[in-house]
Scaffold this motif. Structure first.
Motif, mmCIF file in Angstrom:
data_model
loop_
_atom_site.group_PDB
_atom_site.id
_atom_site.type_symbol
_atom_site.label_atom_id
_atom_site.label_comp_id
_atom_site.label_asym_id
_atom_site.label_seq_id
_atom_site.Cartn_x
_atom_site.Cartn_y
_atom_site.Cartn_z
ATOM 1 N N ALA A 4 49.992 48.668 46.133
ATOM 2 C CA ALA A 4 49.471 47.302 46.140
ATOM 3 C C ALA A 4 49.250 46.814 47.573
ATOM 4 C CB ALA A 4 50.437 46.376 45.405
ATOM 5 N N SER A 28 44.588 46.035 30.797
ATOM 6 C CA SER A 28 45.702 46.138 31.757
ATOM 7 C C SER A 28 45.167 46.471 33.147
ATOM 8 C CB SER A 28 46.700 47.188 31.282
ATOM 9 O OG SER A 28 46.086 48.460 31.199
ATOM 10 N N GLN A 34 52.922 42.961 37.292
ATOM 11 C CA GLN A 34 51.694 43.569 36.772
ATOM 12 C C GLN A 34 51.067 44.546 37.755
ATOM 13 O OE1 GLN A 34 49.311 40.168 35.738
ATOM 14 N NE2 GLN A 34 50.216 40.008 33.695
ATOM 15 N N LEU A 35 51.778 44.890 38.781
ATOM 16 C CA LEU A 35 51.227 45.839 39.741
ATOM 17 C C LEU A 35 51.023 47.191 39.041
ATOM 18 C CD1 LEU A 35 53.335 45.035 42.918
ATOM 19 C CD2 LEU A 35 50.935 44.490 42.516
ATOM 20 N N PRO A 36 50.018 47.933 39.497
ATOM 21 C CA PRO A 36 49.775 49.238 38.876
ATOM 22 C C PRO A 36 51.000 50.124 39.011
ATOM 23 C CG PRO A 36 48.405 48.933 40.823
ATOM 24 C CD PRO A 36 49.053 47.632 40.555
ATOM 25 N N SER A 37 51.343 50.780 37.929
ATOM 26 C CA SER A 37 52.533 51.630 37.951
ATOM 27 C C SER A 37 52.128 53.065 38.258
ATOM 28 C CB SER A 37 53.257 51.563 36.610
ATOM 29 O OG SER A 37 52.397 52.009 35.579
ATOM 30 N N CYS A 96 54.700 51.647 43.717
ATOM 31 C CA CYS A 96 53.869 50.541 43.204
ATOM 32 C C CYS A 96 53.623 49.517 44.304
ATOM 33 C CB CYS A 96 54.567 49.834 42.034
ATOM 34 S SG CYS A 96 54.652 50.814 40.555
ATOM 35 N N ARG A 141 44.349 43.280 34.770
ATOM 36 C CA ARG A 141 45.556 42.566 35.202
ATOM 37 C C ARG A 141 46.136 43.213 36.452
ATOM 38 N NH1 ARG A 141 46.427 42.318 29.608
ATOM 39 N NH2 ARG A 141 47.842 44.099 29.639
ATOM 40 N N GLU A 142 46.128 44.541 36.469
ATOM 41 C CA GLU A 142 46.652 45.230 37.653
ATOM 42 C C GLU A 142 45.810 44.907 38.882
ATOM 43 O OE1 GLU A 142 46.747 49.324 36.613
ATOM 44 O OE2 GLU A 142 48.484 49.137 35.296
ATOM 45 N N GLU A 143 44.527 44.852 38.676
ATOM 46 C CA GLU A 143 43.650 44.553 39.808
ATOM 47 C C GLU A 143 43.894 43.132 40.296
ATOM 48 O OE1 GLU A 143 39.531 45.314 39.012
ATOM 49 O OE2 GLU A 143 38.901 44.253 40.808
ATOM 50 N N THR A 190 47.138 42.966 42.178
ATOM 51 C CA THR A 190 46.997 43.530 43.524
ATOM 52 C C THR A 190 46.333 42.537 44.455
ATOM 53 O OG1 THR A 190 46.842 45.749 42.576
ATOM 54 C CG2 THR A 190 46.049 45.471 44.821
#
Lengths: 205, 185
Positions: free
Chosen positions: A49, A133, B57-60, A45, A136-138, A141
């Motif tokens: 990132a 989600s 919240q980083l992509p898993s 992960c 949020r992930e973007e 990052t």
């Protein structure tokens, strides 16, 4: 006033496996393989990132584990094993970027400040953003990527503090420097991020 | 924003949840009294919280099993450097092995060194003649026979050597003539 301990929130669910580490140091490949599997997903992960590319992230993780195997005698156990892995990861990432871009961006394009402003103008607000989600992930990052504007030594400390979640003492052990040095780099890194964010916000007004 | 210089770093560390407990109480007391420092603390806390939230919240992703297999393969290795704690450079190991191989090869070469041909005449040079010894002629004949067995050239070399020693006196010449005649088939 934020009193929550970030370290508690980011504490890995599995133990560091000190017995696994001790066995791995003696050359026990199975123990080291188990250690890798315990921390691999979290490390991937971080790598994704940092690099923004799945294939490169896998290479980074692979290189990190191989480097960790070779450097196991140097791991003194004074920081979390994951923190130590992250310190290796961020070094590998920096080296891989240096190979791609031998000159700093600011030298090539000029105006590091302006570039930071433009970049941070896209960094989202801290308040929890509604949405999928994936969004949020973007966002997460992009927040991590904002560290790229920091000098290397400050970036390492800020990254390990918030993304590996270790204490200042653990970070000092992982980076082989004093706690005072870690404090200073953390302070100056946060100062720089705060100034860049402030400049970007003022430009948007 | 003008903050109190002596507290600035401590306030930033407090916002990052990295301030030591013994300093926390003093800094919090100051924050209650100083609006400027309080605003600085708020701003820094917002920044720290954004990174804390981002870290969760980083992509898993899951690591592919082939990555673990590649790591294990590299470690089991082809690469002698991949042993834990091995700090000896590869070039030094190769050089050490090469040096040992050369030493062994050199020892064998010395053991099986061929005998130089120039020594044949010296080895086969007969003992100086001693008067009254009845076996002198037969000993010389044996030497000549040995030389002839080596090669005609060796016998010739031996006889020339004897001739040079005797200064071509008649008695040694007689012995040379006798040797040659006795060796003729």
């Amino acid at each position: 006033m934020s009193t929550t301990s970030n370290r508690d929130l980011l504490e890995p669910t599995a133990s560091d496996g000190l017995d696994l580490i001790d066995r791995a140091r003696t050359g026990d490949l199975e123990a080291f393989d188990e250690l890798c599997r315990q921390h691999g997903d979290r490390l991937l992960c971080q790598a994704i990132a940092l690099s923004g590319d799945s294939a490169m992230a896998e290479d980074l993780v692979q290189e990190t584990f191989i480097a960790a195997w070779r450097g196991l005698p140097r791991f003194g156990g004074r920081c979390h094993f994951f923190t130590w892995l992250c310190s290796i990861l961020i070094h590998r990432h920096r080296n891989s970027r240096r190979k791609k871009w031998p000159l700093p961006f600011s030298f090539l394009f000029g105006g590091e400040r302006e570039q930071a402003e433009n970049f941070l103008a896209t960094v989202p607000d801290l308040s929890p953003t509604p949405g999928s989600s994936a969004e949020r992930e973007e966002n997460a990052t992009r927040v991590l990527r904002s560290l790229e504007k920091l000098p290397a030594k400050q970036r390492e400390v800020v990254y390990l503090r918030f993304y590996a979640g270790d204490s200042l003492e653990g970070i000092a052990a992982a980076l082989d420097c004093s706690v005072g040095t870690v404090k200073s780099r953390l302070f100056h890194g946060l100062e720089k991020l705060r100034r860049m964010k402030s400049i970007a916000e003022n430009r948007n007004l | 924003m003008k903050t109190c210089a002596r507290y600035r770093e401590s306030i930033a560390l407090l916002a990052a949840a990295s301030l030591e407990a013994r300093e926390t109480a003093e800094v919090k007391r100051h924050l209650e009294q100083c609006p400027s420092c309080r605003a600085y603390f708020q701003e820094t806390s917002v920044l720290c919280d954004s990174h804390t939230t981002a870290s969760r919240q980083l992509p898993s992703e899951e690591v592919s099993p082939r990555i673990y297999a590649r790591v294990a393969s590299a470690i089991r290795g082809r690469d002698p450097r991949s042993m834990p704690g091995s700090g000896i450079p590869l070039w030094l190991r190769i050089a050490s092995v090469a040096a040992v191989v050369l030493m062994i090869a050199g020892w064998f070469a010395l053991l099986h060194r061929p005998t130089p041909p120039t020594q044949i005449a010296g080895e086969l040079t007969p003992e100086p003649e001693r008067k009254g010894e009845p076996d002198t002629v037969s000993a010389n004949l044996i030497t000549y026979r040995l030389a002839l067995n080596r090669s005609p050239e060796a016998l010739d070399q031996l006889l020339n050597h004897e001739a040079a020693r005797s200064n071509f006196s008649s008695e040694p010449s007689f012995r040379i003539t006798m040797a040659r005649s006795s060796l003729d088939p």
